[in-house]
Design an enzyme around this catalytic site. Sequence first.
Site, PDB file in Angstrom:
ATOM      1  N   ASP A 136      48.416  95.437  40.013  1.00  0.00           N
ATOM      2  CA  ASP A 136      46.447  93.426  40.053  1.00  0.00           C
ATOM      3  C   ASP A 136      47.096  91.938  38.880  1.00  0.00           C
ATOM      4  OD1 ASP A 136      46.539  95.755  41.940  1.00  0.00           O
ATOM      5  OD2 ASP A 136      44.102  96.446  41.685  1.00  0.00           O
ATOM      6  N   LYS A 176      47.599  97.472  48.203  1.00  0.00           N
ATOM      7  CA  LYS A 176      46.470  98.278  48.341  1.00  0.00           C
ATOM      8  C   LYS A 176      44.946  98.138  48.721  1.00  0.00           C
ATOM      9  CE  LYS A 176      45.524  98.385  43.582  1.00  0.00           C
ATOM     10  NZ  LYS A 176      44.114  98.136  43.175  1.00  0.00           N
ATOM     11  N   CYS A 196      41.116  99.450  37.992  1.00  0.00           N
ATOM     12  CA  CYS A 196      41.855 100.018  38.998  1.00  0.00           C
ATOM     13  C   CYS A 196      43.649 100.185  37.620  1.00  0.00           C
ATOM     14  CB  CYS A 196      43.099  99.132  39.471  1.00  0.00           C
ATOM     15  SG  CYS A 196      42.046  98.086  40.786  1.00  0.00           S
TER      16      CYS A 196
END
Length: 199
Positions: free
Chosen positions: A12, A112, A145
């Site tokens: 990310d 995602k 995450c």
Amino acid sequence: MNASTTVLLVVDMQNSFCHPDGITCRVAAPLNDIDAVISNLAECIDSARARGIRVAYTRQGYAPDYSDQGKAASAFPIAAAIRERGGVVRGTWDHAVVDALAPRDGDIIIDKTRLDSFLHTPLESILHNLGIESIVIGGCVTNFCVETTVRSAWQRDFDVTVIADATASFTPEMHERSLTNIAQCFFAAVKSWREVFPA
């Protein structure tokens, strides 16, 4: 490190979270020491490529109507502000990986909608098909995450290493608490990038 069975997973590292003009960065807070983390992660990516290690990226993002955001994420305190500004919508600049870490042709890219990089994605099957046994993880956010993905990878019997100085959170305290928890529970080894990719 066996290059043929190892992947570097970049979690990310997107404009929304890492760039000062990113929507999440503006409505939440800048990630602590993010410029140094980006620089270290760029070195990791170059070192991995030089060793023949595959590089994979995850990108958190949603449909324009946020119908796939999920109940928990929708209720997160800053979620409404992000939605109002059109943040982290797939296909936008905000959703893209920062230029300094941009994927190359042949890299694995996983989109995602949850903190867990394995949940509702093809990541596990892709890694198994490639014969991957070990995952080296860098990225953000350490206590969101990254840690969730570490736990999920551990439960799937991958050997996991987290790169301490190539991960970022909102405060040093959040970052250190998460890394300590990961290490003390033996979910992953926690190392500096130079330990993972020595000269």
